[in-house]
Design a protein around this motif. Structure first.
Motif, short mmCIF file in Angstrom:
data_model
loop_
_atom_site.label_atom_id
_atom_site.label_comp_id
_atom_site.label_asym_id
_atom_site.label_seq_id
_atom_site.Cartn_x
_atom_site.Cartn_y
_atom_site.Cartn_z
N THR A 1 0.84 -1.19 0.00
CA THR A 1 0.00 0.00 0.00
C THR A 1 0.88 1.24 0.00
OG1 THR A 1 -1.67 -1.20 1.26
CG2 THR A 1 -1.88 1.17 1.18
N VAL A 2 0.74 2.07 -1.02
CA VAL A 2 1.60 3.23 -1.22
C VAL A 2 0.81 4.50 -0.95
CG1 VAL A 2 3.26 4.30 -2.80
CG2 VAL A 2 2.73 1.87 -3.04
N ARG A 3 1.44 5.44 -0.22
CA ARG A 3 0.72 6.63 0.22
C ARG A 3 1.61 7.87 0.13
NH1 ARG A 3 -1.49 3.88 5.90
NH2 ARG A 3 -2.11 1.91 4.95
N VAL A 4 0.97 9.03 0.15
CA VAL A 4 1.65 10.31 0.32
C VAL A 4 1.48 10.69 1.78
CG1 VAL A 4 1.79 12.73 -0.36
CG2 VAL A 4 1.23 10.99 -2.07
N SER A 5 2.57 10.77 2.52
CA SER A 5 2.45 10.99 3.96
C SER A 5 2.02 12.41 4.31
CB SER A 5 3.77 10.68 4.66
OG SER A 5 4.75 11.66 4.36
N GLY A 6 2.51 13.40 3.56
CA GLY A 6 2.27 14.78 3.93
C GLY A 6 3.06 15.20 5.15
N LEU A 7 4.01 14.34 5.57
CA LEU A 7 4.84 14.62 6.74
C LEU A 7 6.23 15.05 6.31
CD1 LEU A 7 3.82 11.47 8.81
CD2 LEU A 7 3.01 13.80 9.17
N ASP A 8 6.94 15.68 7.21
CA ASP A 8 8.30 16.13 6.93
C ASP A 8 9.27 14.98 7.17
OD1 ASP A 8 10.69 17.38 6.62
OD2 ASP A 8 10.50 18.72 8.34
N LEU A 9 9.72 14.34 6.07
CA LEU A 9 10.60 13.19 6.21
C LEU A 9 11.97 13.58 6.75
CD1 LEU A 9 9.79 10.98 3.12
CD2 LEU A 9 8.61 11.22 5.28
N ALA A 10 12.30 14.88 6.71
CA ALA A 10 13.60 15.31 7.23
C ALA A 10 13.55 15.50 8.74
CB ALA A 10 14.01 16.62 6.56
N SER A 11 12.35 15.49 9.31
CA SER A 11 12.22 15.67 10.75
C SER A 11 12.71 14.44 11.48
CB SER A 11 10.75 15.92 11.11
OG SER A 11 10.55 15.89 12.50
N GLU A 12 13.34 14.61 12.60
CA GLU A 12 13.86 13.46 13.37
C GLU A 12 12.74 12.59 13.88
OE1 GLU A 12 16.80 12.45 17.16
OE2 GLU A 12 16.45 14.52 16.54
N HIS A 13 11.64 13.21 14.30
CA HIS A 13 10.51 12.45 14.82
C HIS A 13 9.24 12.95 14.16
CE1 HIS A 13 13.02 10.59 17.84
NE2 HIS A 13 13.44 11.77 18.22
N PRO A 14 8.91 12.44 12.95
CA PRO A 14 7.70 12.92 12.27
C PRO A 14 6.47 12.71 13.15
CG PRO A 14 9.01 11.52 10.82
CD PRO A 14 9.60 11.40 12.20
N PRO A 15 5.59 13.70 13.23
CA PRO A 15 4.41 13.56 14.08
C PRO A 15 3.42 12.58 13.49
CG PRO A 15 4.29 15.57 12.81
CD PRO A 15 5.64 14.99 12.54
N GLY A 16 2.62 11.97 14.33
CA GLY A 16 1.57 11.08 13.87
C GLY A 16 0.23 11.72 14.04
N ALA A 17 -0.79 11.16 13.40
CA ALA A 17 -2.15 11.66 13.57
C ALA A 17 -2.70 11.15 14.89
CB ALA A 17 -3.01 11.19 12.41
#
Length: 246
Positions: free
Chosen positions: A227-243
């Motif tokens: 399953t492939v998705r667009v996260s919309g999250l900052d992949l450069a962030s050390e700890h990407p936030p979750g929903a």
């Protein structure tokens, strides 16, 4: 994609609009692409940050899983396998994003053809390169997945799903809750399923697989779903936030 492989039946299966924004593309991956994707899945499944058992609030999932790009865990994303061996997640491959983009575009065309009036075109495929995360799910015999929705991403881009191996019953429901109405679709090896637009947050499930139904030439016992998705999250962030949790 590469034309698929001939269906072993009298009437080939046609693309179908399962719900507004949800499209089934039968035999979307041909024999070579299925083998290529399965070989990649076997590499991704190896440690570190390989295939692991997932524990949710409801118990232990019968489906085993590995993440690419970011690690999904109940119910957020991280850069490391926080509920596994703690290793950094494997990178998301550009070629898989290209496959997903082309598949989303094909599904959008199908939806537009089958949706009358101004409702045609329930989504716009994301730009090339936007797909950045994937979940690889392995279903051994007897495995299933309950009703849930993919809501940890911060992008409304359509989700693209590829099936390998054994066929399954894919239950696609509604955005209001886990109950009816829903529609069951058989997904076979090489099929793709895309849901976006008004269906992006619909609940869905795999109540059962059909053991031994996969193509012998693939050499896979069980079912694999990518399953492939667009996260919309900052992949450069050390700890990407979750929903927020469900």
């Amino acid at each position: 994609m590469d034309g698929g492989f001939p269906d072993q039946e009298l009437f080939p299966r046609e693309p179908a609009l399962v719900a507004p924004g949800a499209v089934h593309l039968p035999a979307h991956l041909g024999t070579e692409r299925q083998a290529e994707l399965l070989a990649a899945c076997r590499r991704w499944a190896l440690p570190p940050a390989g295939l692991r058992t997932v524990r949710t609030r409801g118990g232990v999932m019968s489906v085993r899983q590995v993440g690419l790009g970011l690690h999904w865990y109940p119910y957020a994303y991280a850069r490391t396998a926080v509920d596994g061996d703690g290793a950094p997640v494997k990178p998301f491959p550009d070629w898989l994003g290209e496959w997903a983009h082309a598949t989303a575009a094909a599904a959008a065309r199908t939806a537009a053809e089958r949706t009358p009036g101004d409702a045609a075109g329930p989504w716009e495929p994301p730009a090339p390169g936007e797909y950045d995360v994937a979940l690889v799910n392995f279903y051994p015999e007897g495995a299933r997945m309950g009703m849930h929705r993919d809501q940890e991403e911060r992008s409304p881009a359509p989700v693209v799903s590829f099936s390998l191996g054994d066929s399954c019953v894919f239950r696609f429901g509604n955005t209001e809750g886990r109950g009816r109405p829903w529609r069951d679709t058989e997904l076979r090896s090489g099929d793709a399923f895309v849901f976006g637009g008004p269906a992006r947050l619909a609940y869905h499930a795999v109540p059962r697989t059909r053991p031994g139904s996969g193509p012998e030439r693939l050499g896979l016992h069980g079912r694999v779903n990518v399953t492939v998705r667009v996260s919309g999250l900052d992949l450069a962030s050390e700890h990407p936030p979750g929903a927020p949790a469900r």
